[in-house]
Design a protein around this motif. Structure first.
Motif, PDB file in Angstrom:
ATOM      1  N   LEU A   1      37.297 -51.167  54.586  1.00 18.36           N
ATOM      2  CA  LEU A   1      37.258 -51.436  53.159  1.00 18.36           C
ATOM      3  C   LEU A   1      35.846 -51.207  52.633  1.00 18.36           C
ATOM      4  O   LEU A   1      34.885 -51.790  53.145  1.00 18.36           O
ATOM      5  CB  LEU A   1      37.672 -52.880  52.878  1.00 18.36           C
ATOM      6  N   LEU A   2      35.746 -50.356  51.619  1.00 15.48           N
ATOM      7  CA  LEU A   2      34.444 -50.005  51.067  1.00 15.48           C
ATOM      8  C   LEU A   2      34.464 -50.207  49.555  1.00 15.48           C
ATOM      9  O   LEU A   2      35.274 -49.600  48.847  1.00 15.48           O
ATOM     10  CB  LEU A   2      34.097 -48.555  51.392  1.00 15.48           C
ATOM     11  N   LEU A   3      33.594 -51.066  49.058  1.00 12.98           N
ATOM     12  CA  LEU A   3      33.453 -51.277  47.621  1.00 12.98           C
ATOM     13  C   LEU A   3      32.454 -50.263  47.082  1.00 12.98           C
ATOM     14  O   LEU A   3      31.300 -50.231  47.502  1.00 12.98           O
ATOM     15  CB  LEU A   3      32.975 -52.699  47.331  1.00 12.98           C
ATOM     16  N   ASN A   4      32.918 -49.420  46.155  1.00 21.62           N
ATOM     17  CA  ASN A   4      32.096 -48.339  45.624  1.00 21.62           C
ATOM     18  C   ASN A   4      31.791 -48.614  44.148  1.00 21.62           C
ATOM     19  O   ASN A   4      32.551 -48.239  43.256  1.00 21.62           O
ATOM     20  CB  ASN A   4      32.844 -47.006  45.797  1.00 21.62           C
ATOM     21  N   ARG A   5      30.673 -49.313  43.935  1.00 24.62           N
ATOM     22  CA  ARG A   5      30.230 -49.643  42.582  1.00 24.62           C
ATOM     23  C   ARG A   5      28.720 -49.816  42.613  1.00 24.62           C
ATOM     24  O   ARG A   5      28.138 -50.035  43.690  1.00 24.62           O
ATOM     25  CB  ARG A   5      30.913 -50.914  42.070  1.00 24.62           C
ATOM     26  N   PRO A   6      28.055 -49.745  41.470  1.00 27.16           N
ATOM     27  CA  PRO A   6      26.586 -49.854  41.475  1.00 27.16           C
ATOM     28  C   PRO A   6      26.071 -51.205  41.944  1.00 27.16           C
ATOM     29  O   PRO A   6      25.011 -51.276  42.585  1.00 27.16           O
ATOM     30  CB  PRO A   6      26.213 -49.609  40.004  1.00 27.16           C
ATOM     31  N   GLU A   7      26.795 -52.276  41.615  1.00 22.68           N
ATOM     32  CA  GLU A   7      26.304 -53.616  41.948  1.00 22.68           C
ATOM     33  C   GLU A   7      26.649 -53.986  43.382  1.00 22.68           C
ATOM     34  O   GLU A   7      27.748 -53.715  43.857  1.00 22.68           O
ATOM     35  CB  GLU A   7      26.909 -54.657  40.997  1.00 22.68           C
ATOM     36  N   ARG A   8      25.734 -54.650  44.059  1.00 25.56           N
ATOM     37  CA  ARG A   8      25.969 -55.053  45.440  1.00 25.56           C
ATOM     38  C   ARG A   8      27.053 -56.130  45.517  1.00 25.56           C
ATOM     39  O   ARG A   8      27.406 -56.761  44.510  1.00 25.56           O
ATOM     40  CB  ARG A   8      24.682 -55.572  46.086  1.00 25.56           C
ATOM     41  N   LEU A   9      27.525 -56.378  46.715  1.00 28.72           N
ATOM     42  CA  LEU A   9      28.551 -57.389  46.941  1.00 28.72           C
ATOM     43  C   LEU A   9      27.956 -58.788  46.900  1.00 28.72           C
ATOM     44  O   LEU A   9      26.805 -58.982  47.264  1.00 28.72           O
ATOM     45  CB  LEU A   9      29.222 -57.196  48.302  1.00 28.72           C
ATOM     46  N   ALA A  10      28.766 -59.732  46.522  1.00 27.52           N
ATOM     47  CA  ALA A  10      28.405 -61.148  46.631  1.00 27.52           C
ATOM     48  C   ALA A  10      29.584 -61.880  47.254  1.00 27.52           C
ATOM     49  O   ALA A  10      29.527 -62.328  48.400  1.00 27.52           O
ATOM     50  CB  ALA A  10      28.047 -61.735  45.280  1.00 27.52           C
ATOM     51  N   LEU A  11      30.686 -61.964  46.518  1.00 27.57           N
ATOM     52  CA  LEU A  11      31.872 -62.654  47.020  1.00 27.57           C
ATOM     53  C   LEU A  11      32.409 -62.013  48.299  1.00 27.57           C
ATOM     54  O   LEU A  11      32.906 -62.696  49.186  1.00 27.57           O
ATOM     55  CB  LEU A  11      32.962 -62.654  45.945  1.00 27.57           C
ATOM     56  N   PHE A  12      32.288 -60.697  48.418  1.00 30.44           N
ATOM     57  CA  PHE A  12      32.842 -59.976  49.564  1.00 30.44           C
ATOM     58  C   PHE A  12      31.792 -59.654  50.623  1.00 30.44           C
ATOM     59  O   PHE A  12      32.033 -58.848  51.509  1.00 30.44           O
ATOM     60  CB  PHE A  12      33.510 -58.679  49.085  1.00 30.44           C
ATOM     61  N   SER A  13      30.632 -60.269  50.523  1.00 23.55           N
ATOM     62  CA  SER A  13      29.574 -60.007  51.484  1.00 23.55           C
ATOM     63  C   SER A  13      30.029 -60.308  52.900  1.00 23.55           C
ATOM     64  O   SER A  13      30.553 -61.387  53.191  1.00 23.55           O
ATOM     65  CB  SER A  13      28.344 -60.863  51.152  1.00 23.55           C
ATOM     66  N   GLY A  14      29.848 -59.339  53.781  1.00 24.75           N
ATOM     67  CA  GLY A  14      30.265 -59.488  55.167  1.00 24.75           C
ATOM     68  C   GLY A  14      31.719 -59.152  55.408  1.00 24.75           C
ATOM     69  O   GLY A  14      32.137 -59.041  56.563  1.00 24.75           O
ATOM     70  N   ARG A  15      32.507 -58.979  54.352  1.00 22.72           N
ATOM     71  CA  ARG A  15      33.943 -58.693  54.493  1.00 22.72           C
ATOM     72  C   ARG A  15      34.301 -57.277  54.062  1.00 22.72           C
ATOM     73  O   ARG A  15      35.449 -56.876  54.167  1.00 22.72           O
ATOM     74  CB  ARG A  15      34.765 -59.695  53.666  1.00 22.72           C
TER      75      ARG A  15
END
Length: 281
Positions: free
Chosen positions: A128-142
């Motif tokens: 699973l890869l989140l592709n957006r300018p802002e870094r992860l917070a809620l999904f950090s490590g997941r």
């Protein structure tokens, strides 16, 4: 008394462990004295919990070792129980002894011919890869993250181009101990759902870091730094040093292990879909 062999379905958060395999204790020197410590691993947690329920030492074998930070919704293990216990003891009882980041989903008695690793006919992974300018917070490590827009069309073509049986030397870790780099890839797919990119891979077996290396190469294609033909070129070169860097482990999930139906193992829950965890509206 003959021992009863059990197969268990396991899920875990890989960020809480230093990989699957139990490691030798590390030694630090404090005030001039050596002090040993053991890093937490999935195998170590499971063997400790099972041994508590069995009141005797228990060793486990898994279908596929996972690295530090890699998760599982469908890991399968087997062990030989030194005592008679009901199925509930190996699920609810063991879960009561495990850290919250690891859980048994099901338990099934099997014949001694069953082997979690060697009886498996295939393994399935999802990245699973989140592709957006802002870094992860809620999904950090997941989930993995990449800030620049990725073009999924050439990535999809590139993923499809490596289906079949190949020498995957270009995508194996330098420390990989597999006897052969040849693997048969039966699924290799990249799709987009909103800001999410989903990578699905299935094969008879995988090399160490193989999926993370495949994802790294596909991301290189997606950001426009290489054509879709890069994957075929890398396969032909068989040289890991010429390939893009290994991608982060955070978004990688072992979602299922395939076995012949004759073993009678549960199928429900083996192919859990981690994306649904993040399917907020």
């Amino acid at each position: 008394m003959s021992l009863q062999r059990w197969a268990l379905g396991i899920e875990y958060d890989g960020g809480s462990f230093h990989g699957w395999q139990t490691q030798a204790p590390t030694t630090q020197v404090v005030d001039g004295r050596p002090i040993g410590s053991t890093l937490p691993t999935v195998q170590g947690a499971l063997e400790a919990a099972l041994s508590q329920i069995a009141d005797a030492p228990v060793q486990v074998v898994c279908a596929g070792r996972t690295d530090t930070g890699v998760h599982a919704t469908g890991q399968v293990i087997h062990f030989d129980a030194p005592v008679l216990r009901p199925e509930t003891a190996w699920v609810r009882g063991v879960n009561a002894q495990l850290p919250y980041s690891c859980a048994v989903r099901w338990a099934q008695p099997v014949s001694t011919d069953f082997h979690a690793r060697f009886s498996a006919t295939g393994r399935r992974y999802r990245y699973l890869l989140l592709n957006r300018p802002e870094r992860l917070a809620l999904f950090s490590g997941r989930a993995g993250w990449f800030h620049r827009p990725l073009d999924v069309e050439p990535m999809s073509h590139a993923a499809q181009s490596i289906l079949g049986t190949h020498d995957f030397s270009a995508f194996r870790a330098a420390e990989c101990q597999a006897n052969s780099p040849v693997r048969t890839l039966t699924e290799s797919r990249v799709t987009r759902q909103g800001d999410w990119l989903i990578f699905d891979f299935a094969a008879n077996a995988f090399l160490q870091h193989m999926i993370r290396n495949l994802v790294g190469a596909l991301v290189t294609i997606g950001k426009g730094e290489a054509p879709a033909s890069l994957m075929i070129e890398l396969l032909a070169q068989k040289n890991r040093t010429l390939s893009p860097p290994t991608f982060m482990p955070d978004g990688l999930y072992l979602t299922a292990v395939d076995y012949d139906a004759g073993w009678g193992l549960p199928t429900a829950g083996l192919s859990g879909d981690p994306l649904q965890i993040f399917n907020f509206r």
